[in-house]
Write a protein that holds these residues in place. Structure first.
Motif, PDB file in Angstrom:
ATOM      1  N   ASP A 178      46.222  36.162  23.842  1.00 46.45           N
ATOM      2  CA  ASP A 178      47.529  36.954  23.935  1.00 46.45           C
ATOM      3  C   ASP A 178      47.271  38.335  24.083  1.00 46.45           C
ATOM      4  O   ASP A 178      46.776  38.967  23.121  1.00 46.45           O
ATOM      5  N   HIS A 179      47.761  38.976  25.412  1.00 47.18           N
ATOM      6  CA  HIS A 179      47.360  40.200  25.658  1.00 47.18           C
ATOM      7  C   HIS A 179      48.481  41.037  24.847  1.00 47.18           C
ATOM      8  O   HIS A 179      48.429  42.177  25.027  1.00 47.18           O
ATOM      9  N   GLY A 180      49.574  40.503  24.393  1.00 51.93           N
ATOM     10  CA  GLY A 180      50.491  41.300  23.640  1.00 51.93           C
ATOM     11  C   GLY A 180      51.970  41.162  24.253  1.00 51.93           C
ATOM     12  O   GLY A 180      52.135  40.859  25.344  1.00 51.93           O
ATOM     13  N   ASP A 181      52.905  41.249  23.379  1.00 47.82           N
ATOM     14  CA  ASP A 181      54.248  41.099  23.598  1.00 47.82           C
ATOM     15  C   ASP A 181      54.659  42.247  24.582  1.00 47.82           C
ATOM     16  O   ASP A 181      56.032  42.098  25.044  1.00 47.82           O
ATOM     17  N   HIS A 182      53.965  43.336  24.892  1.00 46.16           N
ATOM     18  CA  HIS A 182      54.485  44.168  25.876  1.00 46.16           C
ATOM     19  C   HIS A 182      54.361  43.743  27.551  1.00 46.16           C
ATOM     20  O   HIS A 182      54.744  44.352  28.244  1.00 46.16           O
ATOM     21  N   ILE A 183      53.792  42.437  27.424  1.00 44.28           N
ATOM     22  CA  ILE A 183      53.528  41.755  28.789  1.00 44.28           C
ATOM     23  C   ILE A 183      54.399  40.651  28.671  1.00 44.28           C
ATOM     24  O   ILE A 183      54.325  40.002  27.944  1.00 44.28           O
ATOM     25  N   TRP A 184      55.208  40.350  30.087  1.00 44.70           N
ATOM     26  CA  TRP A 184      56.088  39.344  29.985  1.00 44.70           C
ATOM     27  C   TRP A 184      55.306  38.134  30.163  1.00 44.70           C
ATOM     28  O   TRP A 184      53.955  37.933  30.882  1.00 44.70           O
ATOM     29  N   GLY A 185      55.651  36.784  29.632  1.00 43.41           N
ATOM     30  CA  GLY A 185      55.089  35.420  29.596  1.00 43.41           C
ATOM     31  C   GLY A 185      55.213  34.905  28.493  1.00 43.41           C
ATOM     32  O   GLY A 185      55.537  35.427  27.330  1.00 43.41           O
ATOM     33  N   GLY A 186      54.927  33.521  28.575  1.00 39.23           N
ATOM     34  CA  GLY A 186      54.957  32.744  27.268  1.00 39.23           C
ATOM     35  C   GLY A 186      53.720  31.743  27.209  1.00 39.23           C
ATOM     36  O   GLY A 186      52.950  31.873  28.313  1.00 39.23           O
ATOM     37  N   PRO A 187      53.608  31.237  26.119  1.00 37.74           N
ATOM     38  CA  PRO A 187      52.359  30.285  25.984  1.00 37.74           C
ATOM     39  C   PRO A 187      52.452  29.280  26.952  1.00 37.74           C
ATOM     40  O   PRO A 187      53.358  28.750  27.306  1.00 37.74           O
ATOM     41  N   PRO A 188      51.192  28.533  27.179  1.00 35.84           N
ATOM     42  CA  PRO A 188      51.077  27.564  28.090  1.00 35.84           C
ATOM     43  C   PRO A 188      52.262  26.201  27.444  1.00 35.84           C
ATOM     44  O   PRO A 188      52.462  26.045  26.256  1.00 35.84           O
ATOM     45  N   GLY A 189      52.734  25.658  28.523  1.00 37.62           N
ATOM     46  CA  GLY A 189      53.659  24.685  28.347  1.00 37.62           C
ATOM     47  C   GLY A 189      55.183  25.145  28.152  1.00 37.62           C
ATOM     48  O   GLY A 189      56.167  24.348  28.085  1.00 37.62           O
ATOM     49  N   SER A 190      55.259  26.656  28.103  1.00 40.75           N
ATOM     50  CA  SER A 190      56.683  27.229  27.995  1.00 40.75           C
ATOM     51  C   SER A 190      57.405  27.377  29.271  1.00 40.75           C
ATOM     52  O   SER A 190      56.403  27.484  30.175  1.00 40.75           O
ATOM     53  N   PRO A 191      58.511  27.851  29.394  1.00 44.58           N
ATOM     54  CA  PRO A 191      59.291  28.009  30.547  1.00 44.58           C
ATOM     55  C   PRO A 191      58.472  29.311  31.216  1.00 44.58           C
ATOM     56  O   PRO A 191      58.634  29.543  32.315  1.00 44.58           O
ATOM     57  N   GLU A 192      58.072  30.296  30.382  1.00 44.50           N
ATOM     58  CA  GLU A 192      57.562  31.455  31.020  1.00 44.50           C
ATOM     59  C   GLU A 192      56.039  31.502  30.941  1.00 44.50           C
ATOM     60  O   GLU A 192      55.355  32.412  31.007  1.00 44.50           O
ATOM     61  N   GLU A 193      55.333  30.175  31.217  1.00 42.71           N
ATOM     62  CA  GLU A 193      53.895  30.043  31.055  1.00 42.71           C
ATOM     63  C   GLU A 193      53.102  30.772  32.416  1.00 42.71           C
ATOM     64  O   GLU A 193      52.095  31.167  32.243  1.00 42.71           O
ATOM     65  N   ASP A 194      53.876  31.076  33.299  1.00 40.39           N
ATOM     66  CA  ASP A 194      53.343  31.574  34.565  1.00 40.39           C
ATOM     67  C   ASP A 194      53.372  32.996  34.305  1.00 40.39           C
ATOM     68  O   ASP A 194      52.701  33.824  35.307  1.00 40.39           O
ATOM     69  N   GLY A 195      53.601  33.761  33.287  1.00 43.01           N
ATOM     70  CA  GLY A 195      53.679  35.203  32.916  1.00 43.01           C
ATOM     71  C   GLY A 195      52.074  35.514  32.696  1.00 43.01           C
ATOM     72  O   GLY A 195      51.339  34.619  32.424  1.00 43.01           O
ATOM     73  N   ASP A 196      52.002  36.748  32.550  1.00 43.43           N
ATOM     74  CA  ASP A 196      50.448  37.330  32.434  1.00 43.43           C
ATOM     75  C   ASP A 196      50.407  37.615  31.071  1.00 43.43           C
ATOM     76  O   ASP A 196      49.395  38.266  30.681  1.00 43.43           O
ATOM     77  N   ARG A 197      51.117  37.234  30.021  1.00 46.40           N
ATOM     78  CA  ARG A 197      50.937  37.680  28.604  1.00 46.40           C
ATOM     79  C   ARG A 197      49.637  36.902  28.047  1.00 46.40           C
ATOM     80  O   ARG A 197      48.752  37.363  27.439  1.00 46.40           O
ATOM     81  N   PHE A 198      49.809  35.501  28.415  1.00 47.48           N
ATOM     82  CA  PHE A 198      48.550  34.576  27.552  1.00 47.48           C
ATOM     83  C   PHE A 198      47.739  34.227  28.928  1.00 47.48           C
ATOM     84  O   PHE A 198      48.160  33.399  29.800  1.00 47.48           O
ATOM     85  N   VAL A 199      46.576  34.470  28.812  1.00 51.56           N
ATOM     86  CA  VAL A 199      45.325  34.380  29.743  1.00 51.56           C
ATOM     87  C   VAL A 199      44.386  33.391  29.212  1.00 51.56           C
ATOM     88  O   VAL A 199      43.820  33.595  28.368  1.00 51.56           O
ATOM     89  N   GLU A 200      44.256  32.120  29.994  1.00 50.18           N
ATOM     90  CA  GLU A 200      43.047  31.209  29.563  1.00 50.18           C
ATOM     91  C   GLU A 200      41.758  31.956  29.972  1.00 50.18           C
ATOM     92  O   GLU A 200      41.545  32.768  30.911  1.00 50.18           O
ATOM     93  N   ILE A 201      41.090  31.847  28.870  1.00 52.46           N
ATOM     94  CA  ILE A 201      39.503  32.690  29.213  1.00 52.46           C
ATOM     95  C   ILE A 201      38.558  31.482  29.043  1.00 52.46           C
ATOM     96  O   ILE A 201      37.287  31.758  29.451  1.00 52.46           O
ATOM     97  N   TRP A 202      38.819  30.142  28.324  1.00 51.49           N
ATOM     98  CA  TRP A 202      37.745  29.206  28.419  1.00 51.49           C
ATOM     99  C   TRP A 202      38.253  27.913  28.302  1.00 51.49           C
ATOM    100  O   TRP A 202      39.448  27.727  27.778  1.00 51.49           O
TER     101      TRP A 202
END
Length: 887
Positions: A178-202
């Motif tokens: 989670d890069h922080g709420d200052h970046i738009w996006g939601g967790p995987p499985g949510s409507p906003e999952e294509d945002g850049d806040r939550f990034v898969e690393i592994w």
């Protein structure tokens, strides 16, 4: 800040401490997987180990694997430079278990590394599991203490991995940051999952099932682990940035680009610098792994990446080639981890500089033409496909470049029209082929080439590989399958088998599968100059279109062919040095057991010439200099001093082979254009020996020669023959020549004495078995008839002249018997030539000997026949002719 190099080393060391064998990165060209253009994931090199086709390197392994996604279905090219995490080249860190540990230990390893070794804040992490994978859910919950909402169940294929429709498969578990709420996006499985806040690393893959036709049919006997971590993404996390291009490696490369162009990576120029940095990495690593730019296959993708970067350098205002000047910075950043960059630096820089110089010429011309053709088109307009094809076909301006250049102006390209023009050109080429007199059955190759494209040749760097069967030809017709005992031509999407061309014979070997298919390849042809057609007989099993097969050339045979081919280049140079620059190649045959080389020269080579050429070529072989290969345009290659070889068809680019020691002006002993396979160093040729020199036609000579073991065996046979001769002469091999010379002289003396004795016998009269005088009266004409065994036919005329002188007036006939044949001659004194013709008389005798004809003058004629036992009958035939004439 933790550098990317430190992260890589830390990952490898961490799993090394947990008994994982560190496995070096495999090359980017996946010779073991025919379905992929490039290695695009860390597990690709282990694919056969997971399927059981190969033994794994260890039960546990760890690697940092080079990956490229820029061709085929895995293609991120157009997004690169405009997003934070798209790359053509990236590194995948991974740990693997081949039937050893499974979910619990894989989760423990990942959690410990991220939170304890690397110190990531657990609160910034969340994980996903496949929605039915309760085991993984509970293991994560136990290990992390996460609330249920931080272990997200994903019901889609995003969290279920499969190697294909058949084979190993299993659920995944992905770790997000989670890069922080200052970046738009939601967790995987949510409507906003294509945002850049939550990034898969592994991503942790739990291989535990096997499937057929996309349906799970059972459990794997040995569940395994495959994980993949993008180093660029985790570096961004650990360096406290959100954008991969803000990490240390990219900052260094972008900084070098800024310095060389004088343009800051700001505003609209940011994307251009990012494209250059990313594409520098992919092109350099591909070149280091042996991929060279071309107009087909992997080489085309490489060239497309290069040209995209070079166009952005042009947009930044770079006045001269830029990419090659950035290579030292890349080597500085990544060379320690990937030494192939260091080894290949000179080649990488050379190819990039040449390609950019060539591209700039194309770009300048193409953009001018494009501007002329689209000057009146505004935003929303469309360039017609015929014009786009003209730019491509006539001026070498690629379609994708036309599309890319017009995109920024809001203009599209009529792709359907472009494809229609391309199809029209192919139809014209097919018609031209038929009009050239080629067999109608050759039509099948056009069908295959248009459908499948050119065969990609991987044999410059490998003697084995895997491929997909794309066509089968039997009795000149395409078939879907072939069975045991069939003779069939097999075409695959890629192959290490060299197709016969340029004088070099095609490779032989075998094509097989673990399931029991065995095909013996007798040779490989090259229809249309771009397909590699394996001529094979199926010894066992069946083959069908779409099968994945192993290809394995006869490596020993290839080594012999390579040695012979490289030797032809050295011979060419030696001939020119010895005889003059008028010497040029007029043809060649390069086989495994020998080679022949045809060249222009007006007269035979002397023994001294042959000896000097052998000495010179063997000196270059012993120098053991590395053989160098470069890719150039034909014009540039010839301008640089390369010799073009007879019979070779050259395209837009050619391989230039440099061989032997460097001489004047730094030029190698031999520099030629050649697409064949060659030795790595001249010493691999071993030995060179000319075994014959002869004429082919007026002004063309031919050398036949041997190399390596064949040359050694030839010399051994000659040595054995010499020893046998020496033994027969009861002398040493060193003295044999003198002894033979003495015997030859003695034989000449004896032959002379024998000839004189026979001559004296002949002059003394008599015939075989008869010592009476040879002179007799036949119808009032003096006649002498003689049969002499062992007389040299060349002695017939002198003896007859002496007989004529002795007789004064008369006719003499002599039959000389040698090796069962009869040589027959008749002489008539001048006073009798109006009554008797020597030609008519000799023909009567020749007929008795079983021959025909005979000729000469009325006073002297000669002929011969195969049956020397009829010599007396020949004499009798002349006697009878005289009697008849006087009757």
């Amino acid at each position: 800040m933790t550098s990317t190099n430190e992260i890589r080393r830390s990952f490898l060391d961490y799993f090394g401490s947990k008994d994982h064998a560190e496995v070096p990165s495999a090359p980017l060209v996946p010779f073991s997987d025919p379905t992929l253009m490039f290695v695009n994931a860390g597990m690709v090199p282990f694919k056969n180990a997971f399927t059981g086709l190969e033994k794994p390197p260890a039960t546990r392994a760890v690697s940092a694997q080079k990956c490229v996604r820029a061709g085929g279905k895995h293609n991120d090219l157009d997004n690169v430079g405009y997003t934070a995490r798209h790359h053509t080249f990236f590194e995948m860190l991974g740990n693997f278990s081949f039937g050893d540990y499974f979910k619990e230990q894989a989760i423990d390893n990942a959690w410990n590394l991220l939170t304890k070794e690397w110190g990531l804040d657990p609160e910034r992490l969340l994980v996903t599991v496949y929605h039915t994978d309760d085991e993984a859910f509970e293991l994560w919950k136990k290990r992390t203490g996460f609330a249920d909402e931080k272990i997200i169940r994903i019901p889609t294929k995003d969290n279920f991995w499969a190697m294909g429709s058949d084979g190993p498969c299993g659920p995944c578990s992905e770790i997000f940051y989670d890069h922080g709420d200052h970046i738009w996006g939601g967790p995987p499985g949510s409507p906003e999952e294509d945002g850049d806040r939550f990034v898969e690393i592994w991503n942790l893959v739990f291989m535990q099932f096997t499937q057929e036709n996309d349906e799970i049919v059972g459990d794997l006997p040995k569940p395994s682990i495959d994980t993949g971590m993008g180093i660029e993404r985790v570096a961004a996390v650990m360096q406290g940035v959100h954008d991969n291009y803000d990490t240390d490696t990219f900052k260094a490369l972008i900084g070098a680009s800024e310095a060389l162009t004088g343009v800051k990576a700001e505003g609209d120029q940011t994307a251009s610098h990012r494209v250059i940095a990313d594409h520098l990495r992919s092109t350099s690593f591909l070149l280091a792994d042996g991929v060279l730019p071309s107009n087909e296959g992997r080489g085309y993708v490489l060239r497309r990446i290069m040209r995209r970067a070079m166009r952005h350098a042009h947009l930044l205002g770079a006045s001269k080639p830029l990419m090659h000047r950035l290579v030292p910075e890349l080597v500085s950043e990544m060379g320690a981890a990937y030494p192939e960059l260091v080894r290949g630096q000179a080649l990488i820089q050379e190819v990039l500089e040449r390609e950019e110089a060539q591209f700039r010429r194309t770009l300048e011309k193409g953009l001018k033409l494009l501007e002329e053709e689209t000057g009146e088109l505004g935003e929303g307009g469309t360039l017609d496909g015929e014009t786009a094809f003209k730019l491509y076909d006539t001026f070498g301006f690629p379609y994708d470049l036309t599309e890319d250049a017009l995109r920024v102006r809001g203009i599209s390209v009529d792709r359907e029209g472009f494809d229609a023009s391309m199809a029209e050109q192919k139809a014209a080429a097919r018609a031209a082929w038929k009009g050239s007199g080629e067999a109608a059955s050759e039509d099948v190759w056009f069908d295959i080439a248009e459908r499948e494209g050119s065969t990609e040749f991987t044999g410059y760097s490998s003697s084995t590989g895997e491929a997909e069967v794309v066509a089968l030809v039997k009795n000149g017709v395409e078939v879907e399958s072939a069975a045991e005992g069939d003779e069939v031509i097999v075409l695959t999407n890629q192959t290490p088998f060299y197709g016969e061309s340029g004088g070099q014979t095609g490779d032989a070997g075998r094509i097989w599968t673990p399931e029991g298919l065995e095909m013996i390849v007798s040779t490989t042809n090259k229809p249309l100059g771009r397909l590699h057609a394996h001529v094979a007989k199926i010894g066992r099993g069946n083959v069908k279109i779409g099968d994945a097969v192993h290809l394995e050339i006869n490596a020993d045979r290839r080594d012999q062919i390579r040695a012979n081919h490289s030797a032809t280049h050295l011979v060419h140079a030696a001939l020119r040095n010895r005889l003059g620059e008028h010497v040029s190649q007029k043809g060649s045959l390069v086989a495994a057991d020998r080679f022949r080389f045809d060249f222009s020269h007006p007269k035979p080579l002397s023994d001294e010439d042959i000896a000097a050429i052998e000495v010179e070529v063997n000196e270059e072989i012993r120098s053991n200099e590395t053989v160098g290969t470069r890719l150039m345009t034909p014009d540039d290659a010839v301008a640089a001093g390369a010799l073009a070889l007879f019979g070779e068809k050259y395209g837009d680019e050619v391989r230039v082979l440099s061989m032997g020691r460097k001489g004047g002006k730094g030029r190698n002993y031999s520099v030629e254009l050649c697409g064949g396979t060659h030795v790595e160093a001249t010493g691999d040729i071993g030995l060179f020996k000319i075994v014959s020199e002869s004429a082919v036609s007026s002004g063309v000579r031919r050398i036949e020669a041997l190399t390596g073991e064949a040359a050694r065996q030839w010399l051994l046979a000659r040595d054995e023959a010499l020893r046998t001769i020496a033994g027969a002469l009861k002398t040493s091999p060193d003295e044999a020549a003198l002894r033979v010379a003495a015997l030859v002289e003695e034989r000449k003396r004896l032959e002379k004495e024998l000839a004189e004795a026979k001559r004296a016998l002949a002059l003394g009269g008599g015939s075989a078995g008869n010592s009476d005088s040879a002179d007799e009266d036949v119808g009032g004409v003096k006649f002498s008839g003689q049969v002499i065994d062992g007389l040299d036919p060349k002695e017939l005329r002198p003896l007859l002249d002496e007989s004529k002188n002795r007789m004064g007036s008369g006719i003499a006939a002599i039959c000389a018997i040698n090796e069962g044949k009869g040589a027959f001659a008749v002489a008539v004194t001048d006073d009798l030539t109006e009554r008797f013709s020597a030609v008519d008389l000799v023909r009567a005798g020749v007929e008795a000997l079983g021959g025909k004809g005979g000729g000469g003058r009325p006073d002297m004629a000669q002929g011969g026949g195969p049956d020397g036992s009829k010599a007396d009958a020949a004499i009798a035939a002349v006697r009878e002719a005289l009697t008849t004439e006087n009757a």
